[in-house]
Design an enzyme around this catalytic site. Structure first.
Site, PDB file in Angstrom:
ATOM      1  N   GLU A   1     127.536  -1.111  27.233  1.00  0.00           N
ATOM      2  CA  GLU A   1     128.227   0.112  27.631  1.00  0.00           C
ATOM      3  C   GLU A   1     127.427   0.730  28.764  1.00  0.00           C
ATOM      4  O   GLU A   1     126.186   0.625  28.805  1.00  0.00           O
ATOM      5  CB  GLU A   1     128.354   1.084  26.460  1.00  0.00           C
ATOM      6  CG  GLU A   1     129.158   0.548  25.285  1.00  0.00           C
ATOM      7  CD  GLU A   1     130.598   0.203  25.602  1.00  0.00           C
ATOM      8  OE1 GLU A   1     131.127   0.750  26.606  1.00  0.00           O
ATOM      9  OE2 GLU A   1     131.197  -0.604  24.884  1.00  0.00           O
TER      10      GLU A   1
ATOM     11  N   HIS B   1     133.288   5.376  25.503  1.00  0.00           N
ATOM     12  CA  HIS B   1     132.339   4.943  24.471  1.00  0.00           C
ATOM     13  C   HIS B   1     131.752   6.064  23.628  1.00  0.00           C
ATOM     14  O   HIS B   1     131.087   5.803  22.618  1.00  0.00           O
ATOM     15  CB  HIS B   1     131.198   4.123  25.087  1.00  0.00           C
ATOM     16  CG  HIS B   1     130.552   4.750  26.301  1.00  0.00           C
ATOM     17  ND1 HIS B   1     130.002   6.013  26.300  1.00  0.00           N
ATOM     18  CD2 HIS B   1     130.371   4.254  27.558  1.00  0.00           C
ATOM     19  CE1 HIS B   1     129.494   6.263  27.490  1.00  0.00           C
ATOM     20  NE2 HIS B   1     129.726   5.225  28.280  1.00  0.00           N
TER      21      HIS B   1
ATOM     22  N   HIS C   1     134.887   2.269  22.203  1.00  0.00           N
ATOM     23  CA  HIS C   1     134.078   1.106  22.527  1.00  0.00           C
ATOM     24  C   HIS C   1     132.665   1.308  21.990  1.00  0.00           C
ATOM     25  O   HIS C   1     132.128   2.413  22.008  1.00  0.00           O
ATOM     26  CB  HIS C   1     134.014   0.900  24.044  1.00  0.00           C
ATOM     27  CG  HIS C   1     135.296   0.444  24.643  1.00  0.00           C
ATOM     28  ND1 HIS C   1     135.351  -0.465  25.676  1.00  0.00           N
ATOM     29  CD2 HIS C   1     136.581   0.775  24.366  1.00  0.00           C
ATOM     30  CE1 HIS C   1     136.617  -0.673  26.008  1.00  0.00           C
ATOM     31  NE2 HIS C   1     137.382   0.067  25.234  1.00  0.00           N
TER      32      HIS C   1
ATOM     33  N   ASP D   1     131.866  -4.290  19.596  1.00  0.00           N
ATOM     34  CA  ASP D   1     132.640  -5.167  20.470  1.00  0.00           C
ATOM     35  C   ASP D   1     132.072  -6.585  20.468  1.00  0.00           C
ATOM     36  O   ASP D   1     132.819  -7.562  20.582  1.00  0.00           O
ATOM     37  CB  ASP D   1     132.670  -4.602  21.888  1.00  0.00           C
ATOM     38  CG  ASP D   1     133.583  -3.392  22.012  1.00  0.00           C
ATOM     39  OD1 ASP D   1     134.194  -3.012  20.991  1.00  0.00           O
ATOM     40  OD2 ASP D   1     133.675  -2.810  23.109  1.00  0.00           O
TER      41      ASP D   1
END
Length: 233
Positions: A9, A57, A150, A155
């Site tokens: 991220e 995120h 996210h 992920d």
């Protein structure tokens, strides 16, 4: 074969514009089986988080303010990565950020030859289809109901299952990893799992060569069959 499935991220789309990596999540696989070893860390980007990125995120300036700098955790990350191939979705994006951070702290960048891009694999298998992680998880029946925002490790977990499906498939959830190996992620910024895959106990293979007594009993059984079909062959 050892492989690392990973995701990052960031504060934006391009490290050349000053964007930084703020989270990385990695999962180790050996011969396409998860070992239970993971690496997860948040990093202080030393810059403000754009609102658009935070909406993706959920990582705020306040949350990241007390996290370590990438340079202070680079050695630990590199040790976990080792020489394994690195699997990511739209892998060039993640490689660009990972290598930009490594170069900033004086480390050697990761070779592009280690890159495995699941997006490229998906394009070759499903041309013209939607190829986001969400769309591909839906296509392959991978549960992503817990993915509200996210997250690098989350992920990576989804991508691990997707990678298996894209490269031949394997039944998900075989229970090869013990419950103790499930990562517990806190807010302190770093979590590396020490759990290992559960070792299964196997019964030694039977020696199938029949002994004299077994052969005699088998012959007696065969001789007692009336009008066997093989007699007409």
């Amino acid at each position: 074969m050892r492989e690392i499935i990973f995701d990052t991220e960031t504060t934006g789309f391009d490290p050349k514009n000053g964007d930084r990596m703020v989270e990385i999540g990695c999962i180790e696989m050996i011969d396409r089986i998860e070992t239970g070893q993971t690496f997860h860390c948040y990093y202080n980007p030393q810059r403000l988080m754009p609102k658009a990125a935070e909406e993706v995120h959920g990582l705020s300036d306040v949350f990241l303010s007390d996290k370590k700098l990438f340079k202070d955790g680079a050695g630990e990350l590199l040790e976990f990565l080792g020489e394994a191939n690195l699997v990511a979705h739209n892998a060039q994006f993640d490689f660009n950020f990972l290598n930009a951070e490594l170069i900033l702290c004086g480390q050697k960048p990761v070779s592009q030859f280690r890159m495995v891009d699941t997006l490229a694999i998906a394009k070759s298998k499903h041309p013209g289809a939607k190829l986001s992680l969400d769309a591909l998880c839906s296509r392959y029946g991978i549960d992503r109901s817990h993915r509200v925002k996210h997250g690098a490790l989350l992920d990576a977990e989804l991508l691990t299952q997707l990678y298996i499906e894209l490269t031949g498939g394997r039944q998900i959830g075989l229970g090869l990893v013990s419950e103790a190996a499930v990562p517990q992620i806190g807010d302190n910024g770093s979590a590396r799992l020490a759990g290992k895959a559960e070792r299964k106990q196997f019964i030694a293979p039977r020696k199938y060569t029949p002994n004299a007594d077994e052969l005699a009993r088998h012959k007696s059984f065969i001789d007692g069959i009336e009008n066997p079909i093989w007699a007409d062959i």
